[in-house]
Design a protein around this motif. Structure first.
Motif, PDB file in Angstrom:
ATOM      1  N   VAL A   5       0.885  -1.154   0.000  1.00  0.00           N
ATOM      2  CA  VAL A   5       0.000   0.000   0.000  1.00  0.00           C
ATOM      3  C   VAL A   5       0.931   1.214   0.000  1.00  0.00           C
ATOM      4  O   VAL A   5       1.792   1.341   0.863  1.00  0.00           O
ATOM      5  CB  VAL A   5      -0.918   0.010   1.242  1.00  0.00           C
ATOM      6  CG1 VAL A   5      -1.735   1.281   1.294  1.00  0.00           C
ATOM      7  CG2 VAL A   5      -1.809  -1.225   1.243  1.00  0.00           C
ATOM      8  N   VAL A   6       0.777   2.068  -0.991  1.00  0.00           N
ATOM      9  CA  VAL A   6       1.656   3.232  -1.161  1.00  0.00           C
ATOM     10  C   VAL A   6       0.830   4.492  -0.942  1.00  0.00           C
ATOM     11  O   VAL A   6      -0.260   4.628  -1.492  1.00  0.00           O
ATOM     12  CB  VAL A   6       2.278   3.251  -2.569  1.00  0.00           C
ATOM     13  CG1 VAL A   6       3.192   4.458  -2.744  1.00  0.00           C
ATOM     14  CG2 VAL A   6       3.037   1.952  -2.844  1.00  0.00           C
ATOM     15  N   VAL A   7       1.372   5.419  -0.151  1.00  0.00           N
ATOM     16  CA  VAL A   7       0.677   6.682   0.094  1.00  0.00           C
ATOM     17  C   VAL A   7       1.676   7.827   0.006  1.00  0.00           C
ATOM     18  O   VAL A   7       2.780   7.748   0.536  1.00  0.00           O
ATOM     19  CB  VAL A   7      -0.061   6.667   1.458  1.00  0.00           C
ATOM     20  CG1 VAL A   7       0.892   6.486   2.614  1.00  0.00           C
ATOM     21  CG2 VAL A   7      -0.899   7.918   1.645  1.00  0.00           C
ATOM     22  N   GLY A   8       1.273   8.863  -0.726  1.00  0.00           N
ATOM     23  CA  GLY A   8       2.095  10.059  -0.847  1.00  0.00           C
ATOM     24  C   GLY A   8       1.848  10.991   0.325  1.00  0.00           C
ATOM     25  O   GLY A   8       0.723  11.146   0.783  1.00  0.00           O
ATOM     26  N   VAL A   9       2.921  11.603   0.815  1.00  0.00           N
ATOM     27  CA  VAL A   9       2.853  12.455   1.998  1.00  0.00           C
ATOM     28  C   VAL A   9       3.505  13.793   1.688  1.00  0.00           C
ATOM     29  O   VAL A   9       4.606  13.835   1.151  1.00  0.00           O
ATOM     30  CB  VAL A   9       3.611  11.797   3.175  1.00  0.00           C
ATOM     31  CG1 VAL A   9       3.532  12.645   4.406  1.00  0.00           C
ATOM     32  CG2 VAL A   9       3.109  10.406   3.435  1.00  0.00           C
ATOM     33  N   ASP A  10       2.811  14.879   2.029  1.00  0.00           N
ATOM     34  CA  ASP A  10       3.421  16.200   1.876  1.00  0.00           C
ATOM     35  C   ASP A  10       3.392  16.997   3.180  1.00  0.00           C
ATOM     36  O   ASP A  10       3.749  18.158   3.214  1.00  0.00           O
ATOM     37  CB  ASP A  10       2.753  16.986   0.749  1.00  0.00           C
ATOM     38  CG  ASP A  10       1.290  17.316   1.030  1.00  0.00           C
ATOM     39  OD1 ASP A  10       0.798  17.071   2.150  1.00  0.00           O
ATOM     40  OD2 ASP A  10       0.629  17.823   0.100  1.00  0.00           O
ATOM     41  N   GLY A  11       2.957  16.358   4.258  1.00  0.00           N
ATOM     42  CA  GLY A  11       2.911  17.019   5.552  1.00  0.00           C
ATOM     43  C   GLY A  11       1.600  17.718   5.848  1.00  0.00           C
ATOM     44  O   GLY A  11       1.377  18.173   6.966  1.00  0.00           O
ATOM     45  N   SER A  12       0.708  17.821   4.865  1.00  0.00           N
ATOM     46  CA  SER A  12      -0.575  18.484   5.085  1.00  0.00           C
ATOM     47  C   SER A  12      -1.499  17.590   5.915  1.00  0.00           C
ATOM     48  O   SER A  12      -1.295  16.377   6.011  1.00  0.00           O
ATOM     49  CB  SER A  12      -1.244  18.796   3.747  1.00  0.00           C
ATOM     50  OG  SER A  12      -1.610  17.604   3.080  1.00  0.00           O
ATOM     51  N   ALA A  13      -2.520  18.197   6.476  1.00  0.00           N
ATOM     52  CA  ALA A  13      -3.487  17.440   7.276  1.00  0.00           C
ATOM     53  C   ALA A  13      -4.156  16.358   6.429  1.00  0.00           C
ATOM     54  O   ALA A  13      -4.361  15.236   6.902  1.00  0.00           O
ATOM     55  CB  ALA A  13      -4.536  18.377   7.863  1.00  0.00           C
ATOM     56  N   SER A  14      -4.472  16.685   5.181  1.00  0.00           N
ATOM     57  CA  SER A  14      -5.134  15.680   4.336  1.00  0.00           C
ATOM     58  C   SER A  14      -4.204  14.524   3.992  1.00  0.00           C
ATOM     59  O   SER A  14      -4.644  13.381   3.916  1.00  0.00           O
ATOM     60  CB  SER A  14      -5.691  16.330   3.062  1.00  0.00           C
ATOM     61  OG  SER A  14      -4.664  16.934   2.318  1.00  0.00           O
ATOM     62  N   SER A  15      -2.912  14.792   3.811  1.00  0.00           N
ATOM     63  CA  SER A  15      -2.009  13.678   3.511  1.00  0.00           C
ATOM     64  C   SER A  15      -1.790  12.804   4.744  1.00  0.00           C
ATOM     65  O   SER A  15      -1.653  11.582   4.628  1.00  0.00           O
ATOM     66  CB  SER A  15      -0.669  14.171   2.944  1.00  0.00           C
ATOM     67  OG  SER A  15       0.175  14.695   3.937  1.00  0.00           O
ATOM     68  N   ALA A  18      -4.647  10.575   4.948  1.00  0.00           N
ATOM     69  CA  ALA A  18      -4.471   9.496   3.968  1.00  0.00           C
ATOM     70  C   ALA A  18      -3.515   8.436   4.499  1.00  0.00           C
ATOM     71  O   ALA A  18      -3.703   7.234   4.252  1.00  0.00           O
ATOM     72  CB  ALA A  18      -3.951  10.064   2.644  1.00  0.00           C
ATOM     73  N   VAL A  19      -2.499   8.853   5.257  1.00  0.00           N
ATOM     74  CA  VAL A  19      -1.569   7.899   5.869  1.00  0.00           C
ATOM     75  C   VAL A  19      -2.325   6.974   6.826  1.00  0.00           C
ATOM     76  O   VAL A  19      -2.092   5.769   6.849  1.00  0.00           O
ATOM     77  CB  VAL A  19      -0.424   8.627   6.609  1.00  0.00           C
ATOM     78  CG1 VAL A  19       0.349   7.688   7.519  1.00  0.00           C
ATOM     79  CG2 VAL A  19       0.521   9.281   5.605  1.00  0.00           C
ATOM     80  N   GLU A  20      -3.225   7.539   7.620  1.00  0.00           N
ATOM     81  CA  GLU A  20      -4.011   6.721   8.544  1.00  0.00           C
ATOM     82  C   GLU A  20      -4.848   5.693   7.789  1.00  0.00           C
ATOM     83  O   GLU A  20      -4.909   4.528   8.183  1.00  0.00           O
ATOM     84  CB  GLU A  20      -4.912   7.600   9.403  1.00  0.00           C
ATOM     85  CG  GLU A  20      -4.155   8.428  10.408  1.00  0.00           C
ATOM     86  CD  GLU A  20      -5.072   9.247  11.293  1.00  0.00           C
ATOM     87  OE1 GLU A  20      -6.299   9.298  11.047  1.00  0.00           O
ATOM     88  OE2 GLU A  20      -4.554   9.835  12.249  1.00  0.00           O
ATOM     89  N   CYS A  21      -5.499   6.128   6.716  1.00  0.00           N
ATOM     90  CA  CYS A  21      -6.306   5.194   5.904  1.00  0.00           C
ATOM     91  C   CYS A  21      -5.426   4.116   5.291  1.00  0.00           C
ATOM     92  O   CYS A  21      -5.781   2.931   5.287  1.00  0.00           O
ATOM     93  CB  CYS A  21      -7.044   5.942   4.793  1.00  0.00           C
ATOM     94  SG  CYS A  21      -8.348   7.020   5.389  1.00  0.00           S
ATOM     95  N   ALA A  22      -4.273   4.508   4.787  1.00  0.00           N
ATOM     96  CA  ALA A  22      -3.355   3.552   4.163  1.00  0.00           C
ATOM     97  C   ALA A  22      -2.810   2.560   5.191  1.00  0.00           C
ATOM     98  O   ALA A  22      -2.672   1.368   4.896  1.00  0.00           O
ATOM     99  CB  ALA A  22      -2.215   4.290   3.473  1.00  0.00           C
ATOM    100  N   ALA A  23      -2.513   3.034   6.395  1.00  0.00           N
ATOM    101  CA  ALA A  23      -2.009   2.140   7.441  1.00  0.00           C
ATOM    102  C   ALA A  23      -3.068   1.110   7.816  1.00  0.00           C
ATOM    103  O   ALA A  23      -2.766  -0.082   7.975  1.00  0.00           O
ATOM    104  CB  ALA A  23      -1.601   2.949   8.676  1.00  0.00           C
ATOM    105  N   ARG A  24      -4.295   1.565   7.937  1.00  0.00           N
ATOM    106  CA  ARG A  24      -5.392   0.650   8.255  1.00  0.00           C
ATOM    107  C   ARG A  24      -5.557  -0.379   7.137  1.00  0.00           C
ATOM    108  O   ARG A  24      -5.705  -1.569   7.390  1.00  0.00           O
ATOM    109  CB  ARG A  24      -6.680   1.445   8.470  1.00  0.00           C
ATOM    110  CG  ARG A  24      -7.848   0.614   8.942  1.00  0.00           C
ATOM    111  CD  ARG A  24      -9.062   1.470   9.305  1.00  0.00           C
ATOM    112  NE  ARG A  24      -9.447   2.391   8.256  1.00  0.00           N
ATOM    113  CZ  ARG A  24      -9.393   3.730   8.350  1.00  0.00           C
ATOM    114  NH1 ARG A  24      -8.968   4.300   9.456  1.00  0.00           N
ATOM    115  NH2 ARG A  24      -9.772   4.491   7.354  1.00  0.00           N
ATOM    116  N   GLU A  25      -5.491   0.072   5.897  1.00  0.00           N
ATOM    117  CA  GLU A  25      -5.627  -0.840   4.757  1.00  0.00           C
ATOM    118  C   GLU A  25      -4.469  -1.837   4.698  1.00  0.00           C
ATOM    119  O   GLU A  25      -4.678  -3.030   4.444  1.00  0.00           O
ATOM    120  CB  GLU A  25      -5.689  -0.035   3.452  1.00  0.00           C
ATOM    121  CG  GLU A  25      -6.018  -0.853   2.244  1.00  0.00           C
ATOM    122  CD  GLU A  25      -7.413  -1.451   2.271  1.00  0.00           C
ATOM    123  OE1 GLU A  25      -7.615  -2.504   1.626  1.00  0.00           O
ATOM    124  OE2 GLU A  25      -8.316  -0.902   2.936  1.00  0.00           O
ATOM    125  N   ALA A  26      -3.258  -1.371   4.947  1.00  0.00           N
ATOM    126  CA  ALA A  26      -2.094  -2.271   4.953  1.00  0.00           C
ATOM    127  C   ALA A  26      -2.241  -3.335   6.034  1.00  0.00           C
ATOM    128  O   ALA A  26      -1.947  -4.508   5.807  1.00  0.00           O
ATOM    129  CB  ALA A  26      -0.807  -1.471   5.152  1.00  0.00           C
TER     130      ALA A  26
END
Length: 95
Positions: A5-15, A18-26
């Motif tokens: 599961v790959v997620v792009g991160v830019d430090g914003s609240a929305s990214s 997305a990290v939380e969703c990706a971690a749950r999915e992984a």
């Protein structure tokens, strides 16, 4: 076995959300989680012969590492069972 599961991160609240969703999915898939941060850097601002990622990076490395560290912590908070034992489940990549 599914791919990572790959997620792009830019430090914003929305990214970070997305990290939380990706971690749950992984975690649900039993898959590796990859955190990726990319940025554009014009070579027009680099003197001839200078390394693109060298000692004169003017704080770029700390910024990228900080962004990825915050995302990694957020992933671990959401899915504590994802960890980076040998054969890491969480991989950090700076491009």
């Amino acid at each position: 076995m599914s791919g990572p599961v790959v997620v792009g991160v830019d430090g914003s609240a929305s990214s970070l959300a997305a990290v939380e969703c990706a971690a749950r999915e992984a975690r649900l898939r039993g898959a590796e989680l990859r955190l990726v941060h990319a940025f554009g850097w014009s070579v027009a601002h680099v003197p001839p012969g200078a390394a693109l990622w060298g000692p004169d990076e003017r704080g770029l490395r700390p910024m990228v590492e900080g962004t990825l560290a915050a995302a990694e912590q957020r992933a671990h908070n959401r899915a504590p069972d994802i960890d980076d034992r040998p054969g890491p489940v969480v991989r950090r990549a700076a491009v």
